[in-house]
Design a protein around this motif. Structure first.
Motif, mmCIF file in Angstrom:
data_model
loop_
_atom_site.group_PDB
_atom_site.id
_atom_site.type_symbol
_atom_site.label_atom_id
_atom_site.label_comp_id
_atom_site.label_asym_id
_atom_site.label_seq_id
_atom_site.Cartn_x
_atom_site.Cartn_y
_atom_site.Cartn_z
ATOM 1 N N VAL A 93 -4.906 -8.918 7.756
ATOM 2 C CA VAL A 93 -5.964 -8.409 8.632
ATOM 3 C C VAL A 93 -5.543 -7.093 9.284
ATOM 4 N N ALA A 94 -4.279 -6.975 9.656
ATOM 5 C CA ALA A 94 -3.767 -5.759 10.291
ATOM 6 C C ALA A 94 -3.415 -4.671 9.272
ATOM 7 N N ALA A 95 -3.613 -4.950 7.988
ATOM 8 C CA ALA A 95 -3.310 -4.003 6.904
ATOM 9 C C ALA A 95 -1.850 -3.562 6.911
ATOM 10 N N VAL A 96 -0.942 -4.506 7.219
ATOM 11 C CA VAL A 96 0.500 -4.222 7.169
ATOM 12 C C VAL A 96 0.930 -4.304 5.705
ATOM 13 N N PRO A 97 1.483 -3.228 5.177
ATOM 14 C CA PRO A 97 1.926 -3.281 3.776
ATOM 15 C C PRO A 97 3.147 -4.186 3.619
ATOM 16 N N CYS A 98 3.188 -4.894 2.513
ATOM 17 C CA CYS A 98 4.327 -5.769 2.218
ATOM 18 C C CYS A 98 5.198 -5.131 1.149
ATOM 19 N N ASP A 99 6.520 -5.193 1.356
ATOM 20 C CA ASP A 99 7.441 -4.811 0.288
ATOM 21 C C ASP A 99 7.301 -5.816 -0.851
ATOM 22 N N ILE A 100 7.193 -7.083 -0.483
ATOM 23 C CA ILE A 100 6.973 -8.166 -1.444
ATOM 24 C C ILE A 100 5.855 -9.029 -0.868
ATOM 25 N N GLU A 101 4.727 -9.065 -1.571
ATOM 26 C CA GLU A 101 3.553 -9.815 -1.116
ATOM 27 C C GLU A 101 3.869 -11.313 -1.031
ATOM 28 N N PRO A 102 3.147 -12.040 -0.173
ATOM 29 C CA PRO A 102 3.342 -13.490 -0.100
ATOM 30 C C PRO A 102 3.164 -14.126 -1.483
ATOM 31 N N HIS A 103 4.150 -14.899 -1.874
ATOM 32 C CA HIS A 103 4.087 -15.577 -3.169
ATOM 33 C C HIS A 103 5.023 -16.782 -3.167
ATOM 34 N N LEU A 104 4.842 -17.649 -4.148
ATOM 35 C CA LEU A 104 5.691 -18.827 -4.314
ATOM 36 C C LEU A 104 6.879 -18.441 -5.181
ATOM 37 N N ARG A 105 8.076 -18.601 -4.627
ATOM 38 C CA ARG A 105 9.314 -18.254 -5.325
ATOM 39 C C ARG A 105 10.003 -19.532 -5.795
ATOM 40 N N PHE A 106 10.642 -19.466 -6.935
ATOM 41 C CA PHE A 106 11.395 -20.582 -7.537
ATOM 42 C C PHE A 106 10.533 -21.833 -7.718
ATOM 43 N N PRO A 107 9.317 -21.700 -8.267
ATOM 44 C CA PRO A 107 8.457 -22.878 -8.423
ATOM 45 C C PRO A 107 9.116 -23.971 -9.266
ATOM 46 N N GLY A 108 9.000 -25.196 -8.774
ATOM 47 C CA GLY A 108 9.545 -26.349 -9.481
ATOM 48 C C GLY A 108 11.037 -26.547 -9.332
ATOM 49 N N GLU A 109 11.721 -25.620 -8.657
ATOM 50 C CA GLU A 109 13.160 -25.733 -8.457
ATOM 51 C C GLU A 109 13.440 -26.304 -7.066
ATOM 52 N N PRO A 110 14.696 -26.758 -6.808
ATOM 53 C CA PRO A 110 15.005 -27.329 -5.491
ATOM 54 C C PRO A 110 14.707 -26.373 -4.332
ATOM 55 N N GLY A 111 14.870 -25.076 -4.510
ATOM 56 C CA GLY A 111 14.641 -24.116 -3.441
ATOM 57 C C GLY A 111 13.232 -23.523 -3.430
ATOM 58 N N GLU A 112 12.260 -24.228 -3.983
ATOM 59 C CA GLU A 112 10.891 -23.702 -4.024
ATOM 60 C C GLU A 112 10.437 -23.304 -2.626
ATOM 61 N N GLN A 113 9.876 -22.093 -2.525
ATOM 62 C CA GLN A 113 9.529 -21.567 -1.210
ATOM 63 C C GLN A 113 8.443 -20.514 -1.305
ATOM 64 N N TRP A 114 7.633 -20.419 -0.269
ATOM 65 C CA TRP A 114 6.750 -19.277 -0.073
ATOM 66 C C TRP A 114 7.574 -18.204 0.613
ATOM 67 N N THR A 115 7.389 -16.952 0.240
ATOM 68 C CA THR A 115 8.135 -15.869 0.864
ATOM 69 C C THR A 115 7.309 -14.597 0.896
ATOM 70 N N MET A 116 7.623 -13.724 1.851
ATOM 71 C CA MET A 116 7.029 -12.388 1.929
ATOM 72 C C MET A 116 7.985 -11.493 2.699
ATOM 73 N N PHE A 117 7.978 -10.222 2.340
ATOM 74 C CA PHE A 117 8.802 -9.212 3.004
ATOM 75 C C PHE A 117 7.899 -8.080 3.472
ATOM 76 N N PHE A 118 8.133 -7.622 4.686
ATOM 77 C CA PHE A 118 7.393 -6.496 5.244
ATOM 78 C C PHE A 118 8.304 -5.800 6.239
ATOM 79 N N ARG A 119 7.870 -4.658 6.765
ATOM 80 C CA ARG A 119 8.702 -3.875 7.686
ATOM 81 C C ARG A 119 7.973 -3.614 8.994
ATOM 82 N N ASP A 120 8.769 -3.517 10.050
ATOM 83 C CA ASP A 120 8.192 -3.099 11.324
ATOM 84 C C ASP A 120 8.064 -1.568 11.301
ATOM 85 N N PRO A 121 7.444 -0.962 12.302
ATOM 86 C CA PRO A 121 7.259 0.492 12.282
ATOM 87 C C PRO A 121 8.556 1.296 12.236
ATOM 88 N N ALA A 122 9.685 0.707 12.648
ATOM 89 C CA ALA A 122 10.970 1.403 12.600
ATOM 90 C C ALA A 122 11.669 1.241 11.252
#
Length: 140
Positions: A93-122
Protein backbone atom coordinates in the motif's frame (compact mmCIF):
# COMPACT_ATOMS: atom_id res chain seq x y z
CA UNK A 1 5.02 -13.57 34.70
CA UNK A 2 7.26 -15.07 32.01
CA UNK A 3 10.07 -12.87 30.75
CA UNK A 4 10.70 -13.12 27.04
CA UNK A 5 14.20 -11.99 26.06
CA UNK A 6 14.20 -9.01 23.74
CA UNK A 7 16.81 -7.81 21.32
CA UNK A 8 18.27 -4.31 21.13
CA UNK A 9 19.41 -3.19 17.70
CA UNK A 10 20.83 0.19 16.66
CA UNK A 11 20.95 1.21 12.98
CA UNK A 12 22.33 4.31 11.27
CA UNK A 13 20.01 6.67 9.40
CA UNK A 14 20.84 9.90 7.61
CA UNK A 15 17.41 11.55 8.06
CA UNK A 16 15.36 11.16 11.28
CA UNK A 17 12.21 12.61 9.68
CA UNK A 18 12.38 9.98 6.91
CA UNK A 19 13.04 7.27 9.54
CA UNK A 20 10.02 8.47 11.58
CA UNK A 21 7.81 8.30 8.50
CA UNK A 22 9.06 4.84 7.47
CA UNK A 23 9.19 3.09 10.84
CA UNK A 24 6.23 4.94 12.37
CA UNK A 25 3.80 5.58 9.51
CA UNK A 26 4.68 2.89 6.97
CA UNK A 27 5.57 -0.02 9.29
CA UNK A 28 3.29 1.20 12.09
CA UNK A 29 5.85 0.75 14.88
CA UNK A 30 5.16 2.62 18.13
CA UNK A 31 7.72 5.33 18.85
CA UNK A 32 9.46 5.36 22.22
CA UNK A 33 12.00 7.80 23.60
CA UNK A 34 13.84 10.15 21.28
CA UNK A 35 16.21 13.09 21.03
CA UNK A 36 17.29 15.15 18.05
CA UNK A 37 19.89 12.40 17.32
CA UNK A 38 18.01 9.12 17.78
CA UNK A 39 14.55 7.50 18.00
CA UNK A 40 13.53 4.29 19.79
CA UNK A 41 11.00 2.00 18.09
CA UNK A 42 9.00 -0.94 19.46
CA UNK A 43 9.73 -3.63 16.87
CA UNK A 44 7.25 -6.28 18.06
CA UNK A 45 8.66 -6.08 21.60
CA UNK A 46 12.27 -5.54 20.55
CA UNK A 47 14.06 -2.20 20.83
CA UNK A 48 15.15 -0.77 17.50
CA UNK A 49 17.03 2.52 17.71
CA UNK A 50 17.56 4.66 14.63
CA UNK A 51 20.63 6.84 15.18
CA UNK A 52 21.36 9.90 13.06
CA UNK A 53 24.71 9.19 11.37
CA UNK A 54 25.55 11.44 8.44
CA UNK A 55 27.74 9.61 5.93
CA UNK A 56 26.85 6.20 7.39
CA UNK A 57 28.55 3.16 5.85
CA UNK A 58 26.73 1.56 2.92
CA UNK A 59 25.61 -2.09 2.86
CA UNK A 60 28.34 -4.62 2.08
CA UNK A 61 26.64 -6.47 -0.77
CA UNK A 62 24.62 -9.62 -1.18
CA UNK A 63 24.72 -13.37 -0.77
CA UNK A 64 22.97 -15.87 -3.04
CA UNK A 65 20.16 -17.81 -1.32
CA UNK A 66 17.83 -19.94 -3.45
CA UNK A 67 18.70 -17.87 -6.55
CA UNK A 68 17.97 -14.55 -4.82
CA UNK A 69 20.59 -11.88 -4.04
CA UNK A 70 20.00 -11.44 -0.29
CA UNK A 71 21.24 -8.04 0.94
CA UNK A 72 23.98 -8.23 3.58
CA UNK A 73 23.92 -7.06 6.29
CA UNK A 74 20.24 -7.17 7.15
CA UNK A 75 18.03 -7.52 10.21
CA UNK A 76 14.38 -8.34 10.72
CA UNK A 77 11.68 -10.29 12.43
CA UNK A 78 10.26 -13.78 12.64
CA UNK A 79 6.49 -13.33 12.54
CA UNK A 80 3.44 -15.55 12.48
CA UNK A 81 1.99 -15.93 8.99
CA UNK A 82 -0.92 -13.54 9.57
CA UNK A 83 1.39 -10.78 10.81
CA UNK A 84 3.84 -11.40 7.95
CA UNK A 85 1.11 -10.86 5.37
CA UNK A 86 -0.12 -7.75 7.23
CA UNK A 87 3.37 -6.23 6.95
CA UNK A 88 3.59 -7.26 3.28
CA UNK A 89 0.28 -5.48 2.61
CA UNK A 90 1.43 -2.33 4.47
CA UNK A 91 4.53 -2.23 2.25
CA UNK A 92 2.46 -2.78 -0.90
CA UNK A 93 0.00 0.00 0.00
CA UNK A 94 2.88 2.38 0.80
CA UNK A 95 4.59 1.44 -2.51
CA UNK A 96 7.80 0.41 -0.70
CA UNK A 97 9.99 -1.40 -3.22
CA UNK A 98 11.21 -4.85 -2.21
CA UNK A 99 14.67 -6.19 -2.96
CA UNK A 100 13.00 -9.60 -2.77
CA UNK A 101 9.20 -9.68 -3.03
CA UNK A 102 7.19 -11.69 -0.48
CA UNK A 103 7.37 -15.34 -1.48
CA UNK A 104 7.48 -18.87 -0.09
CA UNK A 105 11.07 -20.06 0.27
CA UNK A 106 12.18 -23.71 0.57
CA UNK A 107 8.69 -25.15 -0.11
CA UNK A 108 8.24 -28.65 1.26
CA UNK A 109 11.54 -28.55 3.16
CA UNK A 110 11.99 -28.37 6.97
CA UNK A 111 12.81 -24.64 6.78
CA UNK A 112 9.79 -23.68 4.65
CA UNK A 113 9.14 -19.99 5.19
CA UNK A 114 7.56 -16.85 3.81
CA UNK A 115 10.18 -14.14 3.35
CA UNK A 116 10.63 -10.62 1.97
CA UNK A 117 13.46 -8.10 1.89
CA UNK A 118 13.11 -4.33 1.68
CA UNK A 119 15.08 -1.24 2.75
CA UNK A 120 14.44 1.73 4.95
CA UNK A 121 15.10 5.22 3.50
CA UNK A 122 18.72 5.08 4.74
CA UNK A 123 19.36 1.84 2.84
CA UNK A 124 19.28 -0.53 5.84
CA UNK A 125 18.04 -3.92 4.63
CA UNK A 126 15.24 -5.63 6.55
CA UNK A 127 13.98 -9.20 6.23
CA UNK A 128 10.63 -10.24 7.61
CA UNK A 129 9.85 -13.94 7.54
CA UNK A 130 7.36 -16.48 8.79
CA UNK A 131 8.00 -20.19 9.22
CA UNK A 132 5.12 -22.52 8.46
CA UNK A 133 6.29 -24.50 11.50
CA UNK A 134 8.05 -22.31 14.08
CA UNK A 135 9.80 -25.35 15.55
CA UNK A 136 11.78 -25.56 12.29
CA UNK A 137 13.54 -22.18 12.59
CA UNK A 138 16.91 -23.91 13.08
CA UNK A 139 16.11 -27.22 11.38
CA UNK A 140 18.65 -28.64 8.93
Amino acid sequence: MTHRPAMHLAVPVDDLAAARHFYGDVLGLPEGRSTDHWVDWDLEGHQLVTHLVPNAPQPAGSSLVENHAVPVPHFGLLLDERRFHEFAERLRVAAVPCDIEPHLRFPGEPGEQWTMFFRDPAGNALEFKSFRDESMVFAR
